[in-house]
Scaffold this motif. Structure first.
Motif, PDB file in Angstrom:
ATOM      1  N   ARG A 190      -1.572  -1.239  -4.049  1.00 47.07           N
ATOM      2  CA  ARG A 190      -2.713  -0.325  -3.933  1.00 47.07           C
ATOM      3  C   ARG A 190      -2.178   1.062  -3.649  1.00 47.07           C
ATOM      4  O   ARG A 190      -1.247   1.228  -2.866  1.00 47.07           O
ATOM      5  CB  ARG A 190      -3.646  -0.757  -2.817  1.00 47.07           C
ATOM      6  CG  ARG A 190      -4.314  -2.073  -3.085  1.00 47.07           C
ATOM      7  CD  ARG A 190      -5.483  -2.227  -2.164  1.00 47.07           C
ATOM      8  NE  ARG A 190      -6.192  -3.425  -2.466  1.00 47.07           N
ATOM      9  CZ  ARG A 190      -7.321  -3.453  -3.177  1.00 47.07           C
ATOM     10  NH1 ARG A 190      -7.835  -2.335  -3.614  1.00 47.07           N
ATOM     11  NH2 ARG A 190      -7.936  -4.574  -3.416  1.00 47.07           N
ATOM     12  N   VAL A 191      -2.791   2.051  -4.290  1.00 46.83           N
ATOM     13  CA  VAL A 191      -2.359   3.432  -4.136  1.00 46.83           C
ATOM     14  C   VAL A 191      -3.485   4.227  -3.489  1.00 46.83           C
ATOM     15  O   VAL A 191      -4.619   4.200  -3.964  1.00 46.83           O
ATOM     16  CB  VAL A 191      -1.977   4.057  -5.492  1.00 46.83           C
ATOM     17  CG1 VAL A 191      -1.596   5.520  -5.321  1.00 46.83           C
ATOM     18  CG2 VAL A 191      -0.848   3.282  -6.146  1.00 46.83           C
ATOM     19  N   ILE A 192      -3.162   4.913  -2.413  1.00 44.98           N
ATOM     20  CA  ILE A 192      -4.091   5.846  -1.772  1.00 44.98           C
ATOM     21  C   ILE A 192      -3.622   7.233  -2.173  1.00 44.98           C
ATOM     22  O   ILE A 192      -2.517   7.646  -1.817  1.00 44.98           O
ATOM     23  CB  ILE A 192      -4.088   5.684  -0.246  1.00 44.98           C
ATOM     24  CG1 ILE A 192      -4.532   4.278   0.138  1.00 44.98           C
ATOM     25  CG2 ILE A 192      -4.973   6.752   0.400  1.00 44.98           C
ATOM     26  CD1 ILE A 192      -4.393   3.967   1.607  1.00 44.98           C
ATOM     27  N   GLY A 193      -4.433   7.923  -2.966  1.00 47.65           N
ATOM     28  CA  GLY A 193      -4.050   9.233  -3.472  1.00 47.65           C
ATOM     29  C   GLY A 193      -4.636  10.358  -2.644  1.00 47.65           C
ATOM     30  O   GLY A 193      -5.821  10.352  -2.321  1.00 47.65           O
ATOM     31  N   ILE A 194      -3.803  11.322  -2.300  1.00 43.73           N
ATOM     32  CA  ILE A 194      -4.224  12.505  -1.536  1.00 43.73           C
ATOM     33  C   ILE A 194      -3.873  13.737  -2.359  1.00 43.73           C
ATOM     34  O   ILE A 194      -2.779  13.831  -2.907  1.00 43.73           O
ATOM     35  CB  ILE A 194      -3.508  12.566  -0.178  1.00 43.73           C
ATOM     36  CG1 ILE A 194      -3.851  11.332   0.650  1.00 43.73           C
ATOM     37  CG2 ILE A 194      -3.869  13.840   0.565  1.00 43.73           C
ATOM     38  CD1 ILE A 194      -3.040  11.213   1.908  1.00 43.73           C
ATOM     39  N   SER A 195      -4.822  14.669  -2.455  1.00 43.40           N
ATOM     40  CA  SER A 195      -4.589  15.871  -3.236  1.00 43.40           C
ATOM     41  C   SER A 195      -5.419  17.017  -2.677  1.00 43.40           C
ATOM     42  O   SER A 195      -6.458  16.791  -2.061  1.00 43.40           O
ATOM     43  CB  SER A 195      -4.978  15.619  -4.692  1.00 43.40           C
ATOM     44  OG  SER A 195      -4.837  16.790  -5.451  1.00 43.40           O
TER      45      SER A 195
ATOM     46  N   VAL B 138       0.868  -1.171   0.000  1.00 39.33           N
ATOM     47  CA  VAL B 138       0.000   0.000   0.000  1.00 39.33           C
ATOM     48  C   VAL B 138       0.908   1.225   0.000  1.00 39.33           C
ATOM     49  O   VAL B 138       1.822   1.334   0.818  1.00 39.33           O
ATOM     50  CB  VAL B 138      -0.928   0.032   1.235  1.00 39.33           C
ATOM     51  CG1 VAL B 138      -1.761   1.304   1.235  1.00 39.33           C
ATOM     52  CG2 VAL B 138      -1.823  -1.189   1.256  1.00 39.33           C
ATOM     53  N   VAL B 139       0.652   2.135  -0.943  1.00 41.11           N
ATOM     54  CA  VAL B 139       1.452   3.352  -1.068  1.00 41.11           C
ATOM     55  C   VAL B 139       0.522   4.548  -0.903  1.00 41.11           C
ATOM     56  O   VAL B 139      -0.534   4.606  -1.542  1.00 41.11           O
ATOM     57  CB  VAL B 139       2.150   3.414  -2.452  1.00 41.11           C
ATOM     58  CG1 VAL B 139       2.899   4.716  -2.617  1.00 41.11           C
ATOM     59  CG2 VAL B 139       3.075   2.230  -2.633  1.00 41.11           C
ATOM     60  N   VAL B 140       0.886   5.484  -0.047  1.00 42.81           N
ATOM     61  CA  VAL B 140       0.142   6.735   0.101  1.00 42.81           C
ATOM     62  C   VAL B 140       0.869   7.775  -0.746  1.00 42.81           C
ATOM     63  O   VAL B 140       2.033   8.082  -0.496  1.00 42.81           O
ATOM     64  CB  VAL B 140       0.058   7.180   1.570  1.00 42.81           C
ATOM     65  CG1 VAL B 140      -0.671   8.509   1.679  1.00 42.81           C
ATOM     66  CG2 VAL B 140      -0.634   6.116   2.409  1.00 42.81           C
ATOM     67  N   LEU B 141       0.172   8.292  -1.738  1.00 43.56           N
ATOM     68  CA  LEU B 141       0.760   9.241  -2.680  1.00 43.56           C
ATOM     69  C   LEU B 141       0.203  10.630  -2.398  1.00 43.56           C
ATOM     70  O   LEU B 141      -0.971  10.906  -2.640  1.00 43.56           O
ATOM     71  CB  LEU B 141       0.442   8.802  -4.104  1.00 43.56           C
ATOM     72  CG  LEU B 141       1.059   9.581  -5.236  1.00 43.56           C
ATOM     73  CD1 LEU B 141       2.576   9.573  -5.137  1.00 43.56           C
ATOM     74  CD2 LEU B 141       0.631   8.976  -6.560  1.00 43.56           C
ATOM     75  N   VAL B 142       1.042  11.495  -1.845  1.00 43.45           N
ATOM     76  CA  VAL B 142       0.648  12.866  -1.547  1.00 43.45           C
ATOM     77  C   VAL B 142       0.891  13.694  -2.807  1.00 43.45           C
ATOM     78  O   VAL B 142       1.974  13.653  -3.384  1.00 43.45           O
ATOM     79  CB  VAL B 142       1.461  13.433  -0.362  1.00 43.45           C
ATOM     80  CG1 VAL B 142       1.070  14.865  -0.075  1.00 43.45           C
ATOM     81  CG2 VAL B 142       1.263  12.557   0.866  1.00 43.45           C
ATOM     82  N   GLY B 143      -0.125  14.414  -3.240  1.00 39.77           N
ATOM     83  CA  GLY B 143      -0.035  15.153  -4.497  1.00 39.77           C
ATOM     84  C   GLY B 143      -0.365  14.255  -5.676  1.00 39.77           C
ATOM     85  O   GLY B 143       0.291  14.294  -6.713  1.00 39.77           O
ATOM     86  N   ALA B 144      -1.389  13.434  -5.516  1.00 40.19           N
ATOM     87  CA  ALA B 144      -1.718  12.410  -6.512  1.00 40.19           C
ATOM     88  C   ALA B 144      -2.157  12.979  -7.856  1.00 40.19           C
ATOM     89  O   ALA B 144      -2.084  12.283  -8.859  1.00 40.19           O
ATOM     90  CB  ALA B 144      -2.804  11.493  -5.963  1.00 40.19           C
ATOM     91  N   THR B 145      -2.611  14.226  -7.898  1.00 42.66           N
ATOM     92  CA  THR B 145      -3.049  14.795  -9.172  1.00 42.66           C
ATOM     93  C   THR B 145      -1.983  15.667  -9.816  1.00 42.66           C
ATOM     94  O   THR B 145      -2.256  16.366 -10.790  1.00 42.66           O
ATOM     95  CB  THR B 145      -4.344  15.612  -8.996  1.00 42.66           C
ATOM     96  OG1 THR B 145      -4.106  16.643  -8.042  1.00 42.66           O
ATOM     97  CG2 THR B 145      -5.495  14.738  -8.542  1.00 42.66           C
TER      98      THR B 145
END
Length: 76
Positions: free
Chosen positions: A40-45, A15-22
């Motif tokens: 799995r990617v958890i995207g935060i934007s 599981v990867v948390v991606l800050v700035g996903a957009t």
């Protein structure tokens, strides 16, 4: 660059948390690199949007790479 041998890599789902996903970097480099089974990617934007919109955004980045599999239906 050498290809990675089969069986090399994480044995458990990741599981990867991606800050700035957009952002542009994540669309061009990070999301295509993370597109594989078991990740799995958890995207935060800060941008407004939905999961479906993020899926379309990720699919456009993955399709940009010519050697990626064309099956991005799970993202949309």
């Amino acid at each position: 660059m050498k290809k990675v041998s089969p069986g090399v890599g994480p044995k458990q789902p990741q599981v990867v948390v991606l800050v700035g996903a957009t952002g542009d970097l994540s669309r061009r480099k990070l999301l295509p690199g993370l597109f594989h089974p078991g990740c799995r990617v958890i995207g935060i934007s800060l941008d407004d949007g939905s999961v479906k919109n993020l899926g379309r955004y990720a699919a456009s980045g993955i399709a940009w790479w010519p050697k990626r599999p064309s099956s991005t239906a799970a993202l949309t």
